[in-house]
Design a protein around this motif. Structure first.
Motif, mmCIF file in Angstrom:
data_model
loop_
_atom_site.group_PDB
_atom_site.id
_atom_site.type_symbol
_atom_site.label_atom_id
_atom_site.label_comp_id
_atom_site.label_asym_id
_atom_site.label_seq_id
_atom_site.Cartn_x
_atom_site.Cartn_y
_atom_site.Cartn_z
ATOM 1 N N GLU A 130 -91.192 -24.017 122.777
ATOM 2 C CA GLU A 130 -91.784 -22.841 123.419
ATOM 3 C C GLU A 130 -90.674 -21.812 123.563
ATOM 4 O O GLU A 130 -89.597 -22.135 124.064
ATOM 5 C CB GLU A 130 -92.325 -23.204 124.801
ATOM 6 N N PHE A 131 -90.937 -20.593 123.120
ATOM 7 C CA PHE A 131 -89.875 -19.588 123.182
ATOM 8 C C PHE A 131 -90.434 -18.180 123.383
ATOM 9 O O PHE A 131 -91.620 -17.929 123.157
ATOM 10 C CB PHE A 131 -88.998 -19.650 121.918
ATOM 11 N N ARG A 132 -89.554 -17.313 123.832
ATOM 12 C CA ARG A 132 -89.806 -15.864 123.849
ATOM 13 C C ARG A 132 -89.214 -15.271 122.580
ATOM 14 O O ARG A 132 -88.126 -15.684 122.162
ATOM 15 C CB ARG A 132 -89.095 -15.215 125.032
ATOM 16 N N ASP A 133 -89.909 -14.290 121.999
ATOM 17 C CA ASP A 133 -89.292 -13.595 120.865
ATOM 18 C C ASP A 133 -89.576 -12.103 120.959
ATOM 19 O O ASP A 133 -90.379 -11.647 121.772
ATOM 20 C CB ASP A 133 -89.740 -14.191 119.529
ATOM 21 N N GLU A 134 -88.859 -11.347 120.136
ATOM 22 C CA GLU A 134 -89.115 -9.907 120.062
ATOM 23 C C GLU A 134 -88.662 -9.360 118.723
ATOM 24 O O GLU A 134 -87.815 -9.962 118.044
ATOM 25 C CB GLU A 134 -88.458 -9.160 121.226
ATOM 26 N N GLY A 135 -89.248 -8.237 118.354
ATOM 27 C CA GLY A 135 -88.903 -7.592 117.092
ATOM 28 C C GLY A 135 -89.676 -6.290 116.976
ATOM 29 O O GLY A 135 -90.154 -5.750 117.983
ATOM 30 N N THR A 136 -89.780 -5.783 115.756
ATOM 31 C CA THR A 136 -90.524 -4.560 115.504
ATOM 32 C C THR A 136 -91.551 -4.867 114.431
ATOM 33 O O THR A 136 -91.198 -5.207 113.299
ATOM 34 C CB THR A 136 -89.571 -3.440 115.047
ATOM 35 N N LEU A 137 -92.836 -4.789 114.807
ATOM 36 C CA LEU A 137 -93.926 -5.146 113.901
ATOM 37 C C LEU A 137 -94.514 -3.871 113.320
ATOM 38 O O LEU A 137 -95.167 -3.109 114.032
ATOM 39 C CB LEU A 137 -94.992 -5.929 114.678
ATOM 40 N N ARG A 138 -94.265 -3.661 112.048
ATOM 41 C CA ARG A 138 -94.747 -2.451 111.366
ATOM 42 C C ARG A 138 -94.468 -1.202 112.211
ATOM 43 O O ARG A 138 -95.344 -0.379 112.447
ATOM 44 C CB ARG A 138 -96.233 -2.564 111.041
ATOM 45 N N GLY A 139 -93.248 -1.107 112.702
ATOM 46 C CA GLY A 139 -92.818 0.099 113.416
ATOM 47 C C GLY A 139 -93.067 0.096 114.913
ATOM 48 O O GLY A 139 -92.597 0.984 115.624
ATOM 49 N N GLU A 140 -93.803 -0.899 115.406
ATOM 50 C CA GLU A 140 -94.115 -0.940 116.841
ATOM 51 C C GLU A 140 -93.331 -2.056 117.524
ATOM 52 O O GLU A 140 -93.193 -3.139 116.972
ATOM 53 C CB GLU A 140 -95.616 -1.215 117.051
ATOM 54 N N PRO A 141 -92.862 -1.794 118.760
ATOM 55 C CA PRO A 141 -92.165 -2.859 119.493
ATOM 56 C C PRO A 141 -93.083 -4.059 119.686
ATOM 57 O O PRO A 141 -94.276 -3.887 119.964
ATOM 58 C CB PRO A 141 -91.842 -2.210 120.853
ATOM 59 N N TYR A 142 -92.527 -5.234 119.554
ATOM 60 C CA TYR A 142 -93.304 -6.471 119.618
ATOM 61 C C TYR A 142 -92.556 -7.486 120.470
ATOM 62 O O TYR A 142 -91.340 -7.678 120.303
ATOM 63 C CB TYR A 142 -93.483 -7.017 118.199
ATOM 64 N N LYS A 143 -93.276 -8.118 121.401
ATOM 65 C CA LYS A 143 -92.724 -9.203 122.227
ATOM 66 C C LYS A 143 -93.805 -10.251 122.372
ATOM 67 O O LYS A 143 -94.956 -9.909 122.632
ATOM 68 C CB LYS A 143 -92.430 -8.715 123.653
ATOM 69 N N ASN A 144 -93.432 -11.495 122.280
ATOM 70 C CA ASN A 144 -94.429 -12.531 122.483
ATOM 71 C C ASN A 144 -93.785 -13.775 123.083
ATOM 72 O O ASN A 144 -92.560 -13.886 123.137
ATOM 73 C CB ASN A 144 -95.127 -12.889 121.162
ATOM 74 N N ARG A 145 -94.638 -14.641 123.573
ATOM 75 C CA ARG A 145 -94.254 -16.024 123.840
ATOM 76 C C ARG A 145 -94.964 -16.849 122.800
ATOM 77 O O ARG A 145 -96.129 -16.590 122.487
ATOM 78 C CB ARG A 145 -94.734 -16.492 125.210
ATOM 79 N N VAL A 146 -94.297 -17.849 122.300
ATOM 80 C CA VAL A 146 -94.854 -18.626 121.199
ATOM 81 C C VAL A 146 -94.597 -20.106 121.463
ATOM 82 O O VAL A 146 -93.561 -20.478 122.023
ATOM 83 C CB VAL A 146 -94.194 -18.195 119.861
ATOM 84 N N ALA A 147 -95.553 -20.932 121.060
ATOM 85 C CA ALA A 147 -95.309 -22.381 120.976
ATOM 86 C C ALA A 147 -95.502 -22.774 119.524
ATOM 87 O O ALA A 147 -96.532 -22.443 118.927
ATOM 88 C CB ALA A 147 -96.271 -23.145 121.873
ATOM 89 N N VAL A 148 -94.507 -23.418 118.944
ATOM 90 C CA VAL A 148 -94.662 -23.969 117.593
ATOM 91 C C VAL A 148 -94.552 -25.487 117.703
ATOM 92 O O VAL A 148 -93.680 -26.009 118.401
ATOM 93 C CB VAL A 148 -93.636 -23.417 116.579
ATOM 94 N N SER A 149 -95.454 -26.157 117.032
ATOM 95 C CA SER A 149 -95.499 -27.617 117.079
ATOM 96 C C SER A 149 -95.230 -28.153 115.680
ATOM 97 O O SER A 149 -95.912 -27.778 114.730
ATOM 98 C CB SER A 149 -96.878 -28.057 117.577
ATOM 99 N N PHE A 150 -94.191 -28.994 115.583
ATOM 100 C CA PHE A 150 -93.797 -29.572 114.285
ATOM 101 C C PHE A 150 -94.194 -31.048 114.256
ATOM 102 O O PHE A 150 -93.868 -31.798 115.184
ATOM 103 C CB PHE A 150 -92.270 -29.556 114.111
ATOM 104 N N ASP A 151 -94.823 -31.479 113.162
ATOM 105 C CA ASP A 151 -94.979 -32.911 112.896
ATOM 106 C C ASP A 151 -93.870 -33.340 111.947
ATOM 107 O O ASP A 151 -93.646 -32.679 110.918
ATOM 108 C CB ASP A 151 -96.325 -33.201 112.215
ATOM 109 N N VAL A 152 -93.200 -34.428 112.284
ATOM 110 C CA VAL A 152 -92.119 -34.942 111.446
ATOM 111 C C VAL A 152 -92.623 -36.157 110.655
ATOM 112 O O VAL A 152 -93.210 -37.076 111.229
ATOM 113 C CB VAL A 152 -90.902 -35.347 112.304
ATOM 114 N N CYS A 153 -92.420 -36.123 109.345
ATOM 115 C CA CYS A 153 -92.710 -37.274 108.460
ATOM 116 C C CYS A 153 -91.397 -37.618 107.764
ATOM 117 O O CYS A 153 -90.940 -36.863 106.892
ATOM 118 C CB CYS A 153 -93.743 -36.903 107.403
ATOM 119 N N GLY A 154 -90.807 -38.733 108.129
ATOM 120 C CA GLY A 154 -89.522 -39.090 107.532
ATOM 121 C C GLY A 154 -88.495 -38.020 107.849
ATOM 122 O O GLY A 154 -88.304 -37.659 109.010
#
Lengths: 158, 158
Positions: free
Chosen positions: B117-141
């Motif tokens: 779970e993280f906070r991120d920020e950037g510029t999306l097609r010229g507009e300021p962008y901020k979000n919180r995101v959860a990414v879930s990874f499945d590990v196989c080997g």
């Protein structure tokens, strides 16, 4: 039996080790208990979504419970069990027929944070609603002290 | 030293026990390894977001990698590393200045699924962008075989 003993010992040592590494509340417990607390809380949460009766969920929340919600009137960070009670009751007014969790995709976690990824569906103010959701619970002792919700769609697909 | 030995033993035994309990792909490994695979993959993912150079992330993906994304052109479920490569490159075209992860709020997981779970920020097609995101990874080997992304806001707050 030897393997079982090692596993239990490992769990206890891991639980104590990880808990010591970060503040998780006044009544810290080993990881094995934290998972049981989270799983039981999730069942209360599921019941609240489905029926509007949130009593079992509310009973698991710490007084200093914090929550993060993605959108709408309650978007952002909030603190305190009293505000949480308002919030979850508000959710049920938006979904008078309830929200049904149709599939739990993953349960993950290992120390004091547990994440449940699921599909859900319901009727949001008269419109069909489907989403994928990840909810992340922080466990402090025998209570849930933190909650963060994330959406996997725009409410139209899951 | 005695405590350290017990912790390591516990991790290994736990890893074997948990891995044995569910299928995690053709080259199953103990949980301790799975966590290392996930954490290393997350660093490649972070680098890809920030710089547009996804090589380290792509190197961790299995050929049958599946991913779920919440919105836009790639909303929904997709399968195959080739499509994943297209997708992550597309993300970088939308954020030519990169997306910076400003805070990792939680790392959780314990068997074969790991959630960041993280906070991120950037510029999306010229507009300021901020979000919180959860990414879930499945590990196989030693690879990441599943990825699910969830948003914690509408892209304006984190």
């Amino acid at each position: 039996m030897r393997t079982r003993t090692l596993v239990v010992t490992g769990l206890l040592v891991l639980g104590l080790g990880w808990t010591a590494g970060r503040a998780v509340g006044p009544a810290s417990r080993p990881a094995a208990d934290a998972k049981a607390v989270a799983d039981q809380a999730f069942e209360g949460f599921r019941q609240g979504l489905a029926t509007g009766n949130w009593d079992a969920w509310f009973a698991t929340l710490s007084d200093d419970f914090t929550f993060w919600f993605p959108t709408g009137k309650y978007a952002g960070q909030h603190q305190g069990k009293a505000q949480a009670i308002e919030f979850y009751k508000y959710v049920s007014t938006a979904f008078p027929g309830g929200i049904r969790i149709t599939e739990v995709l993953r349960r993950s976690g290992g120390a004091s944070t547990f994440v449940y990824e699921f599909r859900d569906e319901g009727t949001l103010r008269g419109e069909p609603y489907k989403n994928r959701v990840a909810v992340s619970f922080d466990v402090c002792g025998d209570r849930i002290c933190g909650y963060r919700e994330y959406f996997g769609s725009d409410g139209k697909t899951n």
